[in-house]
Design an enzyme around this catalytic site. Structure first.
Site, PDB file in Angstrom:
ATOM      1  N   SER A   1       6.015   3.636  13.378  1.00  0.00           N
ATOM      2  CA  SER A   1       4.588   3.886  13.565  1.00  0.00           C
ATOM      3  C   SER A   1       4.362   4.663  14.854  1.00  0.00           C
ATOM      4  CB  SER A   1       3.885   2.530  13.657  1.00  0.00           C
ATOM      5  OG  SER A   1       2.560   2.678  14.099  1.00  0.00           O
ATOM      6  N   ALA A   2       3.316   5.474  14.857  1.00  0.00           N
ATOM      7  CA  ALA A   2       2.923   6.188  16.080  1.00  0.00           C
ATOM      8  C   ALA A   2       2.497   5.219  17.171  1.00  0.00           C
ATOM      9  CB  ALA A   2       1.777   7.145  15.769  1.00  0.00           C
ATOM     10  N   THR A   3       2.345   3.960  16.793  1.00  0.00           N
ATOM     11  CA  THR A   3       2.006   2.942  17.795  1.00  0.00           C
ATOM     12  C   THR A   3       3.061   2.880  18.902  1.00  0.00           C
ATOM     13  OG1 THR A   3       1.143   0.698  17.977  1.00  0.00           O
ATOM     14  CG2 THR A   3       3.092   0.938  16.646  1.00  0.00           C
TER      15      THR A   3
ATOM     16  N   TYR B   1       4.762   6.909  11.288  1.00  0.00           N
ATOM     17  CA  TYR B   1       3.532   7.279  10.592  1.00  0.00           C
ATOM     18  C   TYR B   1       2.378   7.336  11.583  1.00  0.00           C
ATOM     19  CZ  TYR B   1       5.963   4.690   6.771  1.00  0.00           C
ATOM     20  OH  TYR B   1       6.846   4.162   5.874  1.00  0.00           O
TER      21      TYR B   1
ATOM     22  N   LYS C   1       1.759  -6.426   9.119  1.00  0.00           N
ATOM     23  CA  LYS C   1       1.273  -5.215   9.808  1.00  0.00           C
ATOM     24  C   LYS C   1      -0.055  -5.352  10.550  1.00  0.00           C
ATOM     25  CE  LYS C   1      -1.277  -3.444   5.843  1.00  0.00           C
ATOM     26  NZ  LYS C   1      -1.757  -2.310   5.106  1.00  0.00           N
TER      27      LYS C   1
ATOM     28  N   ASN D   1      -1.935   7.815  10.958  1.00  0.00           N
ATOM     29  CA  ASN D   1      -2.854   6.858  10.309  1.00  0.00           C
ATOM     30  C   ASN D   1      -2.955   7.103   8.803  1.00  0.00           C
ATOM     31  OD1 ASN D   1      -3.568   6.749  13.216  1.00  0.00           O
ATOM     32  ND2 ASN D   1      -5.114   5.315  12.513  1.00  0.00           N
TER      33      ASN D   1
ATOM     34  N   LYS E   1       8.172  -2.682  15.916  1.00  0.00           N
ATOM     35  CA  LYS E   1       8.567  -1.324  15.508  1.00  0.00           C
ATOM     36  C   LYS E   1       9.538  -0.718  16.531  1.00  0.00           C
ATOM     37  CE  LYS E   1       6.309  -1.360  11.697  1.00  0.00           C
ATOM     38  NZ  LYS E   1       7.050  -1.582  10.443  1.00  0.00           N
TER      39      LYS E   1
ATOM     40  N   TYR F   1       0.829  -1.218   0.000  1.00  0.00           N
ATOM     41  CA  TYR F   1       0.000   0.000   0.000  1.00  0.00           C
ATOM     42  C   TYR F   1       0.866   1.273   0.000  1.00  0.00           C
ATOM     43  CZ  TYR F   1      -3.269   3.435   2.101  1.00  0.00           C
ATOM     44  OH  TYR F   1      -4.012   4.544   2.385  1.00  0.00           O
TER      45      TYR F   1
ATOM     46  N   TYR G   1       3.206  -6.855  16.951  1.00  0.00           N
ATOM     47  CA  TYR G   1       3.465  -5.974  15.803  1.00  0.00           C
ATOM     48  C   TYR G   1       4.094  -4.653  16.281  1.00  0.00           C
ATOM     49  CZ  TYR G   1       2.769  -2.334  12.385  1.00  0.00           C
ATOM     50  OH  TYR G   1       2.991  -1.265  11.565  1.00  0.00           O
TER      51      TYR G   1
HETATM   52  P1  NAD Z   1       1.478  -3.660   3.036  1.00  0.00           P
HETATM   53  O1  NAD Z   1       1.241  -4.998   3.642  1.00  0.00           O
HETATM   54  O2  NAD Z   1       0.509  -3.160   2.044  1.00  0.00           O
HETATM   55  O3  NAD Z   1       2.940  -3.619   2.366  1.00  0.00           O
HETATM   56  C1  NAD Z   1       4.015  -4.372   2.858  1.00  0.00           C
HETATM   57  C2  NAD Z   1       4.631  -5.092   1.676  1.00  0.00           C
HETATM   58  O4  NAD Z   1       5.771  -5.826   2.133  1.00  0.00           O
HETATM   59  C3  NAD Z   1       3.692  -6.076   1.014  1.00  0.00           C
HETATM   60  O5  NAD Z   1       3.684  -5.856  -0.388  1.00  0.00           O
HETATM   61  C4  NAD Z   1       4.287  -7.447   1.342  1.00  0.00           C
HETATM   62  O6  NAD Z   1       4.075  -8.365   0.292  1.00  0.00           O
HETATM   63  C5  NAD Z   1       5.755  -7.094   1.522  1.00  0.00           C
HETATM   64  N1  NAD Z   1       6.513  -7.975   2.425  1.00  0.00           N
HETATM   65  C6  NAD Z   1       6.221  -8.346   3.691  1.00  0.00           C
HETATM   66  N2  NAD Z   1       7.201  -9.106   4.192  1.00  0.00           N
HETATM   67  C7  NAD Z   1       8.144  -9.218   3.217  1.00  0.00           C
HETATM   68  C8  NAD Z   1       9.403  -9.858   3.125  1.00  0.00           C
HETATM   69  N3  NAD Z   1       9.906 -10.581   4.136  1.00  0.00           N
HETATM   70  N4  NAD Z   1      10.098  -9.758   1.980  1.00  0.00           N
HETATM   71  C9  NAD Z   1       9.615  -9.052   0.930  1.00  0.00           C
HETATM   72  N5  NAD Z   1       8.436  -8.393   0.958  1.00  0.00           N
HETATM   73  C10 NAD Z   1       7.711  -8.501   2.090  1.00  0.00           C
HETATM   74  O7  NAD Z   1       1.644  -2.624   4.250  1.00  0.00           O
HETATM   75  P2  NAD Z   1       1.683  -1.030   4.232  1.00  0.00           P
HETATM   76  O8  NAD Z   1       0.427  -0.542   4.826  1.00  0.00           O
HETATM   77  O9  NAD Z   1       2.103  -0.539   2.903  1.00  0.00           O
HETATM   78  O10 NAD Z   1       2.823  -0.787   5.297  1.00  0.00           O
HETATM   79  C11 NAD Z   1       4.163  -0.590   4.913  1.00  0.00           C
HETATM   80  C12 NAD Z   1       5.008  -0.419   6.153  1.00  0.00           C
HETATM   81  O11 NAD Z   1       4.508   0.683   6.912  1.00  0.00           O
HETATM   82  C13 NAD Z   1       5.004  -1.608   7.087  1.00  0.00           C
HETATM   83  O12 NAD Z   1       6.283  -1.752   7.649  1.00  0.00           O
HETATM   84  C14 NAD Z   1       3.996  -1.228   8.150  1.00  0.00           C
HETATM   85  O13 NAD Z   1       4.260  -1.864   9.368  1.00  0.00           O
HETATM   86  C15 NAD Z   1       4.261   0.272   8.248  1.00  0.00           C
HETATM   87  N6  NAD Z   1       3.124   1.039   8.775  1.00  0.00           N
HETATM   88  C16 NAD Z   1       1.896   0.911   8.182  1.00  0.00           C
HETATM   89  C17 NAD Z   1       0.822   1.639   8.690  1.00  0.00           C
HETATM   90  C18 NAD Z   1      -0.550   1.495   8.088  1.00  0.00           C
HETATM   91  O14 NAD Z   1      -1.528   1.859   8.753  1.00  0.00           O
HETATM   92  N7  NAD Z   1      -0.699   1.012   6.861  1.00  0.00           N
HETATM   93  C19 NAD Z   1       1.006   2.505   9.775  1.00  0.00           C
HETATM   94  C20 NAD Z   1       2.280   2.613  10.342  1.00  0.00           C
HETATM   95  C21 NAD Z   1       3.341   1.870   9.826  1.00  0.00           C
HETATM   96  C1  WQD Z   2      -8.910   4.036  13.788  1.00  0.00           C
HETATM   97  C2  WQD Z   2     -10.100   4.380  14.658  1.00  0.00           C
HETATM   98  C3  WQD Z   2     -10.986   2.531  15.917  1.00  0.00           C
HETATM   99  C4  WQD Z   2     -12.406   0.162  12.583  1.00  0.00           C
HETATM  100  C5  WQD Z   2      -3.860   0.824  13.590  1.00  0.00           C
HETATM  101  C6  WQD Z   2      -2.685   0.156  14.245  1.00  0.00           C
HETATM  102  C7  WQD Z   2      -1.483   1.038  14.178  1.00  0.00           C
HETATM  103  C8  WQD Z   2      -1.215   1.518  12.747  1.00  0.00           C
HETATM  104  C9  WQD Z   2      -2.446   2.005  12.050  1.00  0.00           C
HETATM  105  C10 WQD Z   2       0.529   0.268  11.781  1.00  0.00           C
HETATM  106  C11 WQD Z   2     -10.057   3.721  16.033  1.00  0.00           C
HETATM  107  C12 WQD Z   2     -11.996   3.038  14.903  1.00  0.00           C
HETATM  108  C13 WQD Z   2     -11.848   1.175  13.322  1.00  0.00           C
HETATM  109  C14 WQD Z   2     -13.812  -0.082  12.699  1.00  0.00           C
HETATM  110  C15 WQD Z   2     -13.973   1.741  14.238  1.00  0.00           C
HETATM  111  N1  WQD Z   2      -0.698   0.486  11.923  1.00  0.00           N
HETATM  112  N2  WQD Z   2     -12.624   1.948  14.124  1.00  0.00           N
HETATM  113  N3  WQD Z   2     -14.540   0.734  13.512  1.00  0.00           N
HETATM  114  O1  WQD Z   2      -6.186   1.525  15.575  1.00  0.00           O
HETATM  115  O2  WQD Z   2      -5.491   3.902  15.080  1.00  0.00           O
HETATM  116  O3  WQD Z   2      -4.129   2.047  14.253  1.00  0.00           O
HETATM  117  O4  WQD Z   2      -3.527   1.089  12.225  1.00  0.00           O
HETATM  118  O5  WQD Z   2       1.470   0.687  12.403  1.00  0.00           O
HETATM  119  O6  WQD Z   2      -0.423   0.303  14.680  1.00  0.00           O
HETATM  120  O7  WQD Z   2      -3.018  -0.099  15.600  1.00  0.00           O
HETATM  121  O8  WQD Z   2      -6.308   2.465  13.221  1.00  0.00           O
HETATM  122  O9  WQD Z   2      -7.926   2.349  11.390  1.00  0.00           O
HETATM  123  O10 WQD Z   2      -7.821   0.444  13.053  1.00  0.00           O
HETATM  124  O11 WQD Z   2      -8.736   2.629  13.780  1.00  0.00           O
HETATM  125  O12 WQD Z   2     -14.669   2.447  14.956  1.00  0.00           O
HETATM  126  O13 WQD Z   2     -14.354  -1.004  12.074  1.00  0.00           O
HETATM  127  O14 WQD Z   2     -11.285   3.844  14.015  1.00  0.00           O
HETATM  128  O15 WQD Z   2     -11.630   2.197  17.114  1.00  0.00           O
HETATM  129  O16 WQD Z   2     -10.598   4.602  16.949  1.00  0.00           O
HETATM  130  P1  WQD Z   2      -5.576   2.481  14.664  1.00  0.00           P
HETATM  131  P2  WQD Z   2      -7.699   1.906  12.791  1.00  0.00           P
END
Ligand code: NAD
Ligand code: WQD
Length: 337
Positions: free
Chosen positions: A125-127, A178, A85, A180, A154, A11, A150
């Protein structure tokens, strides 16, 4: 610059590859397609007018990753997205999460040292902040003990980067925390592809609006926030993608002057509640999302938004797009699926 993008078919990675091309760089994607598809590469090519170099493989595999470096001589830097993730899944499968998320980083660092590659941007992540004491959250806020494997990957990864850049000062690394990420590319050709029932809010919202899900459950309306629902800093994925390019350029410009390791919030600086987001979705897309109020979801943070001044100061980056833009783009993407 020639930039290795691990997880570049995912993504955030796919949007970042598009922005790398737009900024005149040469992306090299490494992805095992464990959570993405090969056709994403074609979509990136369609948007960019150029096909990215793509190596299908697992970046925990040292031989595979080393071979990519041999074939693509002179890689200038890497953006490391590759990770699993899903918060809930990580509780069920901690070993898979630790193995994949930690080993992929360790392998990349080994290969970086071996090949004298200097700059790494890492997806954090802000997590890592957990439930913050106050908002907006600055980078000085303490990290808190993770509530799931997870999130812990991070924090551990940040520590690995900090320690590795001490021992190997030729390597500079920045962890982007990051908030959200939401939305999709405005072309409607790439976006988020959740696996099964979405865990995250916006994919659930678009699927409910499209009639693919009965109704959204809003997880709790009894929080101490203005409307009782949780508040988040929703950032458009295109803004987020651009932050990575600015970070690489900053590392390149600063060269030896940059700190060896740093971490930077990437958010808009504004908190939006779940109900506000639903209201905006209805307003911009002229379609109501069926929803009901349900109980709180275990582990949810009440309020979380970024102080984004460090990104502005160091990277000269700030978010330009709005939640409304992101919800329009997310809806366009949903309708194309
Ligand atoms: P995503 O799952 O869409 O993308 C991750 C990609 O990595 C996928 O295409 C997957 O096939 C690939 N992948 C996973 N493990 C692999 C490996 N061992 N070797 C090669 N490829 C591999 O996820 P995303 O939402 O694009 O997230 C990207 C990064 O950002 C991740 O590290 C995730 O933890 C971090 N992140 C995501 C969010 C979010 O809400 N989407 C928030 C904070 C941090
Ligand atoms: C957002 C808000 C839910 C779904 C997660 C991970 C975090 C990061 C991003 C990677 C919350 C509410 C959600 C639903 C709802 N990923 N909600 N109904 O929880 O902030 O963060 O994704 O690092 O680590 O924890 O994101 O999109 O799940 O939720 O009411 O069906 O939406 O309660 O308040 P979150 P989220």
């Amino acid at each position: 610059m020639k930039i290795l993008v691990t997880g570049g078919a995912g993504y955030i990675g796919s949007h970042t590859v598009v922005e790398l091309f737009a900024a005149g760089h040469t992306p090299v994607i490494v992805d095992d397609l464990s959570n993405s598809h090969e056709w994403i590469i074609d979509r990136i090519a369609e948007i960019s007018g150029k096909k990215p170099l793509f190596y299908k493989g697992d970046c925990t595999d040292m031989k595979f990753l080393s071979d990519v470096f041999v074939k693509e001589s002179s890689i200038d830097g890497a953006i490391h997205f590759a990770a699993f993730k899903a918060v809930g899944e990580s509780i069920e499968k901690p070993l898979e999460y630790y193995r994949n998320n930690i080993n992929s980083l360790l392998t990349l660092l080994d290969v970086a040292v071996e090949n004298n590659m200097h700059n790494i941007v890492f997806s954090s992540s802000a997590t890592v902040y957990g439930e913050p004491e106050s908002n907006p959250i600055t980078e000085d806020a303490p990290r808190q003990e993770a509530t799931c494997p997870y999130g812990n990957t991070k924090s551990i990864a940040e520590d690995i980067l900090r320690d590795t850049t001490v021992a190997y000062p030729q390597i500079h690394a920045i962890a982007l925390r990051y908030f959200n990420p939401i939305g999709a590319h405005p072309s409607g050709r790439i976006g988020e592809l959740p696996n099964g029932v979405p865990n995250n809010l916006v994919p659930y919202v678009t699927q409910a609006a499209a009639g693919k899900r009965d109704e959204l459950t809003v997880f709790g309306d009894d929080y101490a926030t203005p409307d009782g629902t949780c508040m988040r800093d929703f950032i458009h994925v295109v803004d987020l993608a651009q932050a990575h390019i600015r970070t690489l350029e900053y590392l390149q410009e600063q060269s030896k002057n940059a700190k060896h390791y740093d971490y930077i919030n990437i958010g808009t600086g504004t908190g939006t509640s779940v109900l506000d987001l639903l209201t905006t979705f209805k307003k911009v897309n002229k379609i109501a999302v069926p929803y009901k109020i349900g109980p709180r979801r275990a582990g949810d943070i009440k309020k979380c938004w970024a102080n984004a001044t460090k990104a502005k100061k160091l990277l000269n980056w700030q978010a330009k797009l709005t939640v409304a833009d992101a919800l329009k783009d997310a809806w366009r993407w949903e309708q194309s699926l």
